[in-house]
Enzyme design. Sequence first.
Site, PDB file in Angstrom:
ATOM      1  N   GLU A  16     -11.373   4.987  -3.750  1.00  0.00           N
ATOM      2  CA  GLU A  16     -10.420   3.860  -3.718  1.00  0.00           C
ATOM      3  C   GLU A  16     -10.640   2.952  -2.522  1.00  0.00           C
ATOM      4  O   GLU A  16     -10.906   1.839  -2.859  1.00  0.00           O
ATOM      5  CB  GLU A  16      -8.903   4.161  -3.539  1.00  0.00           C
ATOM      6  CG  GLU A  16      -7.924   3.039  -3.727  1.00  0.00           C
ATOM      7  CD  GLU A  16      -6.636   3.435  -3.871  1.00  0.00           C
ATOM      8  OE1 GLU A  16      -6.172   4.644  -4.379  1.00  0.00           O
ATOM      9  OE2 GLU A  16      -5.607   2.519  -3.783  1.00  0.00           O
TER      10      GLU A  16
ATOM     11  N   ARG B   8       5.268   5.364   0.353  1.00  0.00           N
ATOM     12  CA  ARG B   8       5.473   6.459  -0.775  1.00  0.00           C
ATOM     13  C   ARG B   8       6.058   7.857  -0.363  1.00  0.00           C
ATOM     14  O   ARG B   8       7.007   8.147  -1.163  1.00  0.00           O
ATOM     15  CB  ARG B   8       4.167   6.535  -1.629  1.00  0.00           C
ATOM     16  CG  ARG B   8       4.455   7.273  -3.087  1.00  0.00           C
ATOM     17  CD  ARG B   8       3.489   7.193  -3.976  1.00  0.00           C
ATOM     18  NE  ARG B   8       3.122   6.078  -4.693  1.00  0.00           N
ATOM     19  CZ  ARG B   8       3.872   5.603  -5.987  1.00  0.00           C
ATOM     20  NH1 ARG B   8       4.486   6.426  -6.340  1.00  0.00           N
ATOM     21  NH2 ARG B   8       3.720   4.386  -6.495  1.00  0.00           N
TER      22      ARG B   8
ATOM     23  N   GLU C  24      -0.823  10.739 -11.666  1.00  0.00           N
ATOM     24  CA  GLU C  24      -0.177  11.476 -10.239  1.00  0.00           C
ATOM     25  C   GLU C  24       0.780  12.489 -10.488  1.00  0.00           C
ATOM     26  O   GLU C  24       0.954  13.447  -9.963  1.00  0.00           O
ATOM     27  CB  GLU C  24      -0.141  10.433  -9.361  1.00  0.00           C
ATOM     28  CG  GLU C  24      -1.279   9.347  -8.892  1.00  0.00           C
ATOM     29  CD  GLU C  24      -1.076   8.487  -7.940  1.00  0.00           C
ATOM     30  OE1 GLU C  24      -1.388   8.535  -6.918  1.00  0.00           O
ATOM     31  OE2 GLU C  24      -0.407   7.488  -8.450  1.00  0.00           O
TER      32      GLU C  24
END
Length: 1360
Positions: A833, A911, A1292
């Site tokens: 990423e 997160r 995920e």
Amino acid sequence: MSDLTYGKQTNRNNLMDPNMSGDELVFFVNGKKIIEKHPDPEMTLLTYLRRKLGLTGSKLGCAEGGCGACTVMLSKYQPHLRRVLHHSVNGCLAPLCSLHHCAVTTVEGIGSVAGKLHPVQERIAKSHGSQCGFCTPGIVMSMYALLRNNPTPCMADIEEAFQGNLCRCTGYRPILEGYKTFTKERRCCGGKGKENGCCMTNGDKTNMYTDEHAYRTSVLPAPLYDPADFQPLDPTQEIIFPPELMSLGKGQSSPQLRFRGERVLWLQPASLEQLLDLKTQYPNAKMVVGNTEVGIEMKFKNLLYPVILAPAYIPELNTVQHTDEGIVFGASCSLTLLGDVLKAAVGELPPHQTEVFAAVLEQLRWFAGLQIRNVAAIGGNIMTASPISDLNPVFMAAGCKLTLMSKGGERVVVMDEKFFPGYRRTILTPEEVLLCVLIPYTKKGQYFAAYKQSPRREDDISIVTSGMSVTFAEGSSVVKHLALSYGGMAATTVLAKNTASRLLGKQWKEELLQDACSSLAEEMTLHPSAPGGMVTYRRTLTLSLFYKFYLTVQQKLASEGVYKDVVRADYISATEIYHHKSPSSVQIFQAVPDGQKEEDVVGRPMMHLSAMKQATGEAVYCDDIPLYENELYLCLITSTKAHAHILSIDTSEAESMPGVVSCVFAKDIPGSNMTGPAVYDETVLADDMVTCVGHIIGAVVADTQAHAQRAAKAVRITYQELQPVIITIQDAITHQSFFQPVRTIQRGDLDQGFTQADHILEGEMHMGGQEHFYLETNVTVAVPKGEDGEMELFVSTQSATKTQSLVAKALGVPASRVVVRVKRMGGGFGGKESRSTTLSTVVAVAAYRLKRPVRCMLDRDEDMLVTGGRHPFYGRYKVGFMKSGKVVALEVTYYNNAGNSMDLSLSIMERALFHMENSYSIANIRGRGYMCKTHLPSNTAFRGFGGPQGMLIAESWMSDMALSLGLPAEQVRRLNMYSQGERTPYSQILEHITLDRCWDECLEISQVNQRRAGIEQYNRKHRWTKRGLAVVPTKFGISYTALFLNQAGALVHIYTDGSVLLTHGGTEMGQGLHTKMVQVASRTLGIPGSKIHITETSTNTVPNTSPTAASASSDLNGAAVHNACEILLHRLEPYKTKNPNGCWEDWVRAAYFDRVSLSANGFYKTPDLGYDFETNTGRPFNYFTYGVACSEVEIDCLTGSHKNIHTSIVMDVGNSLNPALDIGQVEGGFMQGVGLYTLEELKYSPQGYLFTRGPGMYKIPAFGDIPTDLTVSLLRDAPNDKAIFSSKAVGEPPLFLAASVFFAIKDAITAARKESGLSGPFRLDSPATPERIRNTCEDRFTKLCPPAEPGTFTPWAVVV
Ligand SMILES: Cc1cc2nc3c(=O)[nH]c(=O)nc-3n(C[C@H](O)[C@H](O)[C@H](O)COP(=O)(O)OP(=O)(O)OC[C@H]3O[C@@H](n4cnc5c(N)ncnc54)[C@H](O)[C@@H]3O)c2cc1C
Ligand code: FES
Ligand code: FES
């Protein structure tokens, strides 16, 4: 004369003449004869296939024999057996020069999409066993080689064949399931067997589904694939062994050969005499048989052996002789042959004679993978003299005899402690070779066993390995002779001589055990800093393994009537050797509604669109792109210091080496050297300072990979080391080394909550990081276009746009000049990423400067060193709760190890905080997150993105709380679980919550109550193995937490023949995104998916794309694709209306002639999103994906190993767009989580050097790690109105469900601790490795091996 008799072959004298020129190498590849005039002894078969022959189907995953991606089949004619032997081998280790007169079959040789797929290729594709596909050719070839030898294998054969293959995506289940159809047990008729079609889909459903529950609840849907579609296997259709080679093999003895390369001379003598002559002439020559050790030394330890002797074909070194004493194996006999011969002997001879043979067989079961065993030699294992050799302890304890030979004569020595005078040394003189090994029979009254303990059962190197032999005086249990040999406890294989002599003459009973243990604890000691670490564990293992031997022997003595007392029934499981049960599985999903049109593929288990190409090796990955003319190869130069000033860089030696074109450093960057995905806080190439081992300093560019890599090693850098060196989270806390900001989420009144609580529990936990281990490492090919600064890049990245913008920034050109293309990736998982961009930038800078195409595919060790991984986390918590188990207050502080730059650490910490309460409603809560700035390579996104860390720590206090209350953990979890309409700590109201449904269904599927009762009963009856269970929920927020990323674009072209070219912003990394997008477009346009094509993702078609991440790509890109298709449909509407009986092509043509644009952009942004940390207001997530898993495990309390017995997963993925792909994500994510929480461990030295840099030392789950019984159910009737066609994101969320395995292990350890009188909460850090499990199961053996006082020594590795 056939040209296979090779007029150019050397005669004996020529071989001895160092000045003679070389021979031609002749072999076959896929039936085609290859004559290589200048074979390079340093070149592997894989490089030759990929680079010289353009056969790119076989992949490079590790270059060390540890992943199987390079597997091919090697066939040789064996004149003495009069048959052709077929073996799977690792192309990455097989030296090209070893292939003379061999036939190689690659994945391209057995089938193709254009022609016909081989059943092995077809079945893996159709059974959804190929996601990114990078492992697929290797798995196909392992299976193919097995079927060539045995067309009707059983499941155990298949599992053995796959011991050397890894897959990071699928979770293995679909591969095994698909290939089960070849087995005796479940052989599929290929649609020919029964009147009504296939045996597997008609009537006899037990072939497919073994779980009774599926029948009981009548939720059995249509299967994920229909085996009736499979072609039958027809062994008569296989390509034949080249007749030329066969006749040659019959007619001639082994040829003598000489191959000369740039640096190495390869000599293959034809006779023993010639070998001994050569060994006299070249005493320092390296002998190579399987090359599984020497290949590693040359590739990774930078060792150069200028002369290689290849004795593989010398008859005396390959013979097997049965003598009165035992069986004699020539030193070049492969381990597979060794196993076959011993197996036959064990079957034929009386058991008392074959105790050693059985022990060798037990070691071979877990020795490497089959590809390695097929080529690795018995002599190679002995002569490597590795302290963790698995065979040497057995040979030593058995007193094997070795025949050594030189020109001067022969001597026979017994393998004892004198045979290995030091680390990786033997007593052989340089002129000597090992001729053969005698493995003796055992005698009556002698008992023998071997043990191997490694982090992973399959294909792993030992932590401690052992051979144990005891002989009793006739008819008694008095020890007459005892040999205890250990590997992993010193620099060589050692004998516990003191212990053995102390026990002589003693009775084999409790007193002896006590003596043995205290003596072994003294004798088998290790310095606390010993290389390899795990000191306490290794010491404990020496006792635990002896205890197993003690009980086993006691049992045998009892069965023979020598010993009066029988072994206690609850102790017997300690003596059982591990038996693998073939896994069975059930997948449950909702069939499409009645009446859905046949051609509407949404909701159907459609195969991944590239699966067939992946299975045939035709799918093109970045490094499969053919070489450009004039192309160069780049190799990185990286720092060896964690924190230092660069004082000087000397490239003189490197630049004078063959093939080197240039070196690139920071000063060569035309634009900006500053880079980073969120903030520009890192360098593309270090200027004067390095901040981690692996920091990229520069690069060498050369004509070939080999030249670039050699030259990079010759660059000399001097450093001035700086202080402090901050490696661990604890170091960072000590130095207050944090990135800013420190994030907090808070709701309710903590003080009040804690005041109200009946109990308060405080604790802490560390969770290790994780390496992505995508099977395809990072790769970039940069092609300068020659004008206006234009550059085209082919990259394996999840972030085409980020790559484009960072490359443009470094080149100093506008982004419009840089095109980034992504065809597919061999896995990404977050690792591509952001961290892929630096490599792409360096390659682009080199290409820009040299005006030539430049390529770099990182080797596995480079990739692991440089690119970072999942953030390790450390959490401290204080939880307040009522007697009932209801949580009323939680205060948690997280620290993540961010490494040397910010990268995505802030979003990852956010997160973690967003998931700090997992699925539980807590009125008063505060979470705080610190990002630790350390001298490690920057850590980054990894599937789950901080969620799995945040939630694991949540489940840790949850399970401790239940333990402290003495309540069932399921009850406490259920009590605290969110209900509809409740608010999260970040004030988001939960709507359409399905947690309770998932929970109830999971409990039902796994039959938790019966399972729990069974476990309790089991644990009562077993002292040394314990079972445990855990049910764990998850709630995963869907959306990027960075608001602006929640957008996507699509571009759809309709051509005048009606075909559709679809492009969208997402990248394909195996998850099946392109397949889902075709399904969306197909339904929206109302045309079959076959008319829709996706070629690639590129920045010049859809600009400004978000990375393919956060599980949201199907949602975002799906909506954008839908939008573009709707626009086009709207434009076509008048032509449909005008010609209602026409077809798609008619309407398209009519619109075209009417001058209507048949190209449209689609766009989508998620509505109503946005969260403010300051005010704790807004909505960070569009919706949540829910799931629950129940797992049962069994631990071996003496070794710390565990078995995954059962897992049931219920996952809410809304109305699945594609159940096959979604189940693939659930299973693949779950298995990655199993790796994260139980197996995968990164080991850093206190100076920040990463030891675990390849599959040899870093273990991801293998085929054998999947739960024996696995059920995955996609929740039915749960449409989601927030995403395309009522689906939900799935990438995920399932990963965290593997925490159920972690807590099941903890549950089992709790039962083990109870036996030692221990109760209540205890700390178990993640991953729950055998070391941690064993150390936590405290007992009489652990007490004898206390850990050294922390701070009194420097450990080999630190917890970062
Ligand atoms: C992926 C992988 C997994 C592995 N797993 C295991 C494992 O589980 N357990 C384990 O113990 N090992 C393991 N190994 C190590 C290795 O496979 C074994 O040691 C193997 O037996 C070496 O045999 P070889 O023929 O490939 O050796 P080579 O690499 O060809 O040679 C090894 C050494 O032996 C010498 N040698 C070979 N034959 C002779 C001879 N006749 N006389 C004198 N010297 C000789 C060579 O000169 C060289 O120094 C593994 C290796 C790999 C790559
Ligand atoms: S590339 Fe050969 S085993 Fe990994
Ligand atoms: S499909 Fe196996 S590694 Fe990706």
